[in-house]
Write a protein that holds these residues in place. Structure first.
Motif, PDB file in Angstrom:
ATOM      1  N   ILE A  60      -3.860  -2.898  -5.179  1.00  0.00           N
ATOM      2  CA  ILE A  60      -4.839  -3.984  -5.021  1.00  0.00           C
ATOM      3  C   ILE A  60      -6.247  -3.461  -5.263  1.00  0.00           C
ATOM      4  CG2 ILE A  60      -5.913  -5.537  -3.330  1.00  0.00           C
ATOM      5  CD1 ILE A  60      -3.033  -5.795  -2.071  1.00  0.00           C
ATOM      6  N   TYR A 117      -6.592  -2.725  -9.032  1.00  0.00           N
ATOM      7  CA  TYR A 117      -6.553  -3.938  -9.851  1.00  0.00           C
ATOM      8  C   TYR A 117      -7.865  -4.717  -9.735  1.00  0.00           C
ATOM      9  CZ  TYR A 117      -4.305  -7.770 -12.367  1.00  0.00           C
ATOM     10  OH  TYR A 117      -3.966  -8.710 -13.315  1.00  0.00           O
ATOM     11  N   LEU A 171      -4.709 -11.761  -7.241  1.00  0.00           N
ATOM     12  CA  LEU A 171      -5.246 -10.677  -8.061  1.00  0.00           C
ATOM     13  C   LEU A 171      -5.764 -11.200  -9.405  1.00  0.00           C
ATOM     14  CD1 LEU A 171      -2.575  -7.857  -7.469  1.00  0.00           C
ATOM     15  CD2 LEU A 171      -4.802  -8.128  -6.352  1.00  0.00           C
ATOM     16  N   ARG A 183      -9.746  -8.659  -2.968  1.00  0.00           N
ATOM     17  CA  ARG A 183      -9.100  -7.528  -2.290  1.00  0.00           C
ATOM     18  C   ARG A 183      -8.773  -7.895  -0.842  1.00  0.00           C
ATOM     19  NH1 ARG A 183     -13.066  -4.554  -5.163  1.00  0.00           N
ATOM     20  NH2 ARG A 183     -14.364  -4.419  -3.304  1.00  0.00           N
ATOM     21  N   ALA A 233      -5.924 -10.521  -0.793  1.00  0.00           N
ATOM     22  CA  ALA A 233      -4.651  -9.933  -1.216  1.00  0.00           C
ATOM     23  C   ALA A 233      -4.068  -9.062  -0.103  1.00  0.00           C
ATOM     24  CB  ALA A 233      -4.852  -9.109  -2.486  1.00  0.00           C
TER      25      ALA A 233
END
Length: 189
Positions: A90, A93, A155, A179, A182
């Protein structure tokens, strides 16, 4: 003089890699076959000895790009000692680096809008690759497919919005919020 054994496969791979880079950065429609071939260090005349049409290349480039992304994300996860490893994925990404390095980043944020207007064949490949990405996340996070879809949607959506704005602070805030959300999905697992 004939080409060495495996030459055609190697050249085809260079073309697919060039296409994946170009599509990640610019989308499908605006990228021409000559542009892709130039990126592979080749002339555009040889394209049709490797592919029937651009659509076939799009399908292979999507498959390549997702394999590349899954490999990269797995490497990121493998470098992490703490659990859950998905949190490292996470963080990567939704990092400024991943946001800004479009030529090597995940293809889903780059092409999802465009793919929705593509042929059924391209959409099927994209669907298959999306399911493969969801399965990767599900396995890595040890969560069911439904939560994995929610996590990946967070994401992708966060990255799309972060790339869409021209205000660096706002862009960074989309990454940070993504972030946080997620990781909430992971914690609720």
């Amino acid at each position: 003089m004939p080409y060495p054994k495996g030459h055609k496969i190697k050249v085809r791979g260079k073309i697919v890699e060039s296409a994946a880079r170009a599509f990640r950065t610019n989308g499908i429609q605006v990228v021409s076959v000559p542009f892709i071939m130039k990126g592979a260090g080749l002339t555009h005349g040889g394209f049709y000895s490797h592919f029937d049409n651009k659509e076939q290349l799009v399908a292979e480039a999507c498959e390549y790009a997702i394999s590349d992304t899954i490999g990269l994300l797995q490497k990121v996860a493998d470098q992490e000692e703490q659990e859950p490893k998905i949190n490292t994925v996470i963080d990567y990404y939704l990092s400024p680096y991943h946001r800004d390095k479009t030529e090597m980043s995940c293809i889903f944020p780059a092409l999802s809008g465009e793919i929705s207007r593509s042929s059924d064949e391209i959409r099927q490949v994209f669907t298959n690759e999306l399911e493969r990405m969801i399965a990767f996340i599900s396995n890595l996070a040890d969560m069911d497919v439904s939560k994995s879809r929610a996590l990946f949607s967070t994401l992708v959506g966060s990255l799309v919005l972060a790339r869409s704005v021209n205000d660096p602070e706002l862009s960074d805030s989309f990454l940070a919020a993504g972030r946080q959300q997620a990781k909430e999905v992971v914690r609720s697992n």
